[in-house]
Each structure stands twice: as C-alpha cells, then as structure tokens.
Design a protein around this motif. Structure first.
Motif, short mmCIF file in Angstrom:
data_model
loop_
_atom_site.label_atom_id
_atom_site.label_comp_id
_atom_site.label_asym_id
_atom_site.label_seq_id
_atom_site.Cartn_x
_atom_site.Cartn_y
_atom_site.Cartn_z
N PHE A 55 0.84 -1.21 0.00
CA PHE A 55 0.00 0.00 0.00
C PHE A 55 0.87 1.25 0.00
N LYS A 56 1.94 1.22 0.80
CA LYS A 56 2.81 2.40 0.90
C LYS A 56 3.49 2.70 -0.43
N ARG A 57 4.03 1.67 -1.08
CA ARG A 57 4.73 1.88 -2.35
C ARG A 57 3.76 2.31 -3.44
N TYR A 58 2.58 1.72 -3.44
CA TYR A 58 1.58 2.09 -4.46
C TYR A 58 1.09 3.52 -4.23
N GLY A 59 0.82 3.89 -2.99
CA GLY A 59 0.30 5.22 -2.70
C GLY A 59 1.31 6.32 -2.87
N ALA A 60 2.60 5.98 -2.88
CA ALA A 60 3.63 7.00 -3.00
C ALA A 60 3.82 7.49 -4.42
N ASN A 61 3.18 6.83 -5.38
CA ASN A 61 3.35 7.19 -6.79
C ASN A 61 2.01 7.60 -7.39
N GLY A 104 -3.77 2.28 -11.64
CA GLY A 104 -4.39 1.12 -11.02
C GLY A 104 -5.86 1.29 -10.75
N ALA A 105 -6.32 2.54 -10.64
CA ALA A 105 -7.72 2.78 -10.29
C ALA A 105 -8.67 2.57 -11.46
N ILE A 106 -8.20 2.74 -12.68
CA ILE A 106 -9.10 2.68 -13.85
C ILE A 106 -9.84 1.35 -13.95
N PRO A 117 -2.75 -5.23 -18.43
CA PRO A 117 -1.61 -4.40 -18.85
C PRO A 117 -1.22 -3.37 -17.81
N PHE A 118 -2.24 -2.80 -17.11
CA PHE A 118 -1.97 -1.78 -16.10
C PHE A 118 -1.20 -2.37 -14.92
N TYR A 119 -1.70 -3.52 -14.41
CA TYR A 119 -1.10 -4.10 -13.22
C TYR A 119 0.24 -4.75 -13.52
N GLU A 120 0.43 -5.16 -14.76
CA GLU A 120 1.75 -5.67 -15.16
C GLU A 120 2.77 -4.55 -15.07
N VAL A 121 2.37 -3.35 -15.49
CA VAL A 121 3.27 -2.19 -15.40
C VAL A 121 3.57 -1.86 -13.95
N ILE A 122 2.53 -1.86 -13.10
CA ILE A 122 2.73 -1.56 -11.68
C ILE A 122 3.70 -2.55 -11.05
N SER A 123 3.45 -3.84 -11.27
CA SER A 123 4.29 -4.88 -10.69
C SER A 123 5.72 -4.79 -11.21
N GLU A 124 5.85 -4.54 -12.51
CA GLU A 124 7.18 -4.48 -13.11
C GLU A 124 7.98 -3.29 -12.57
N PRO A 168 -5.07 -2.78 -6.81
CA PRO A 168 -3.74 -2.36 -7.28
C PRO A 168 -2.70 -2.30 -6.17
N ALA A 169 -3.10 -1.87 -4.96
CA ALA A 169 -2.15 -1.85 -3.85
C ALA A 169 -1.75 -3.27 -3.46
N ALA A 170 -2.72 -4.20 -3.52
CA ALA A 170 -2.44 -5.59 -3.19
C ALA A 170 -1.55 -6.24 -4.24
N VAL A 171 -1.68 -5.81 -5.50
CA VAL A 171 -0.76 -6.30 -6.54
C VAL A 171 0.66 -5.89 -6.20
N SER A 172 0.83 -4.66 -5.72
CA SER A 172 2.14 -4.19 -5.29
C SER A 172 2.66 -5.04 -4.14
N GLY A 173 1.79 -5.29 -3.15
CA GLY A 173 2.19 -6.13 -2.02
C GLY A 173 2.48 -7.56 -2.43
N ALA A 174 1.68 -8.10 -3.35
CA ALA A 174 1.90 -9.47 -3.83
C ALA A 174 3.22 -9.59 -4.56
N THR A 175 3.62 -8.53 -5.24
CA THR A 175 4.92 -8.52 -5.91
C THR A 175 6.04 -8.61 -4.88
N LEU A 176 5.91 -7.86 -3.79
CA LEU A 176 6.92 -7.91 -2.73
C LEU A 176 6.95 -9.30 -2.09
N MET A 177 5.78 -9.88 -1.84
CA MET A 177 5.73 -11.19 -1.21
C MET A 177 6.34 -12.25 -2.13
N THR A 178 6.05 -12.16 -3.42
CA THR A 178 6.63 -13.11 -4.37
C THR A 178 8.15 -13.05 -4.33
#
Length: 276
Positions: A22-28, A35-37, A109-116, A236-246
């Motif tokens: 959540f912190k990393r996603y919200g900082a950008n 991610g909201a679209i 495509p959006f969440y792939e960009v966020i995760s990448e 979208p924030a959880a996608v960011s967190g899931a990337t960190l967990m992975t």
C-alpha cells in the motif's frame, strides 16, 4: 511453542508486506491513477449486482426455504435468516474472488506495469519471460476460472453450514475469510509469478509451504474488499504487495536499492536477504 511463534511471525510478515505494498503504491500518483481505472469499472458492475442482491435478499431466502412454509412463524424465520446469511456469506466469498479476478483481467496491462515498476526499483526480475500482455491473457483467464471454480466448490459447504444457528453466524464467516484470503493470495501473486514463467501449480506449491504468510497477506485483502469504494484501491495496492511477497518467497531483495551513485562500482545486486 516455536511452531506457533513461527506461524504468528509469518502471518505478521504477510500483513507487513501488504502494508508495504500500500505504501509503495500510494507513494506514486501515476500508479494510483493507472491502477484505479480497471478497479472503478469492476466496482461499478459489482455495485449494481450487490444492490439487487440486498434488495431481494428476503425474497431469495424465502424461496430457498420453501420447505418451511408450513412451519411455525418463529422456526420459519430462523431458517429464513440462516438461508439469507448463507447467501450473503457465499456471495461475499464469490464476489471477492470474482472482483479480484475480473479487475486483474480488465487491468492486466496496467497491473503488469505496476508490478514491473516495483521490481525494477528492487533490482529487476531474474528469470523474467518477456511476453506481450495479450499472450498471457488466455493463461491468466484459465487460472482465474480454475480459482473461481474452486471457490464456488468450497462455498457450498459454507452455505449449508450457514443454516445452523450460531455456527452459521460465527464460525462460517471466519472460515469464509480464511478460504477467501487464501484464494485471493493465489490470484494476486499470479502477475509476478507469471512474469517468471511460473504457472498456477507452481505458486500454489510455494504458497502452501508458506501458508501463514499467505493468509496474513490475503485475509486482510479479503476483508477490505467487502468495504464499498475502498475496494477500488485495494486490488492495485495488493498487486504491489503481492509482488513484494513473491520476491521474498523466491529469496529476492524487497528493500529499495540505494541511488546508483551510492552503490559503488559493479552491477546492482538482484538477490538479497529476505527482510524480517
């Protein structure tokens, strides 16, 4: 006691990784809009469906308990209440799963960009399989359908338990959160796992070996997805967190790298010690 503490610390780690996501996603701000679209589109569809369900829940419960029409008023109302509660519990589980799956499919495509971008800031993605999003859409859809089908199968006994007074209103919601949290974690980690060419069976195997962490991450996501409007930023924030967990599960760095000028000569490290 050691195993209990270990499970508790791993559960806490999953919760902390979600918070960091959540912190990393919200900082950008750009990632926020990106991610909201798809989440807004999915939310609008589900808001209509839930409105109809809530409006007609009494009629649905009455129709499902037709066998109790000749019973006494008190007993019939207890059975109808259990049926209505069971419907809402099952609807919550299926809704959370399908909301996540549909949002991820719409916004792939959006969440792939966020995760990448998250991974780029942590040292990159070792073993990445670079495929265009349309090449991964079908495999992701198949994985999502399999998870939703599993969720529906698990929801059936939960629905039946909902008819039991007290148990249906206490134990069932807890089981619902555990099942939903697990399946949502498997769903959300799909993007960073798929980027590495790892499919559903691979991430299920790795997550099973780290079940407490997976539940610590997924249960809060499941619960927050039940809140109106808030769900828009959760996926979208959880996608960011899931990337960190992975990355942590695969033994990769999850801490931000220092600026290039501070790293010294040589390539940026790709691997790192998992954060505690």
């Amino acid at each position: 006691m050691g195993q209990v503490r270990s499970a508790g610390s791993e559960f806490g780690m999953g919760l902390r990784l979600l918070g960091r996501g959540f912190k990393r996603y919200g900082a950008n701000p750009r990632l926020l809009l990106l991610g909201a679209i798809p989440a807004v589109i999915t939310f609008a569809l589900f808001a209509v469906a839930w409105a109809f369900l809530i409006i007609y829940i009494d009629e649905i419960a009455s129709a499902m308990t037709w066998f109790a029409d000749d019973w006494s008023d008190g007993l019939r109302k207890v059975v109808e209440f259990g049926a209505g509660a069971g419907v809402l519990v099952v609807a919550a589980l299926i809704s959370a799963l399908t909301f996540t799956a549909l949002t991820l499919l719409i916004g792939d495509p959006f969440y792939e960009v966020i995760s990448e971008r998250i991974e780029e800031g942590l040292g990159g993605t070792p073993g990445a399989v670079n495929l265009p999003w349309y090449r991964t859409l079908w495999p992701n859809l198949v994985d999502s359908i399999r998870l939703i089908t599993l969720g529906i199968m698990l929801a059936i006994p939960l629905f039946l338990l909902g008819f039991i007074p007290i148990v249906g209103q206490t134990v069932v919601p807890v089981l619902n959160a555990i099942v939903g949290g697990w399946l949502i974690t498997v769903e959300l980690t799909g993007i960073p796992f798929n980027r590495r060419g790892l499919r559903l069976r691979d991430r299920r195997k790795i997550l099973r070996a780290n079940r407490s962490m997976a539940l610590g991450f997924g249960i809060p996501v499941f619960l927050v997805l039940l809140l109106p409007v808030v769900a828009i930023v959760v996926v979208p924030a959880a996608v960011s967190g899931a990337t960190l967990m992975t990355r942590r599960l695969l033994g990769l760095n999850i801490d931000p790298l220092p600026p290039v000028a501070d790293r010294g000569p040589g390539p940026a490290p790709l691997l790192g010690r998992p954060a505690s």
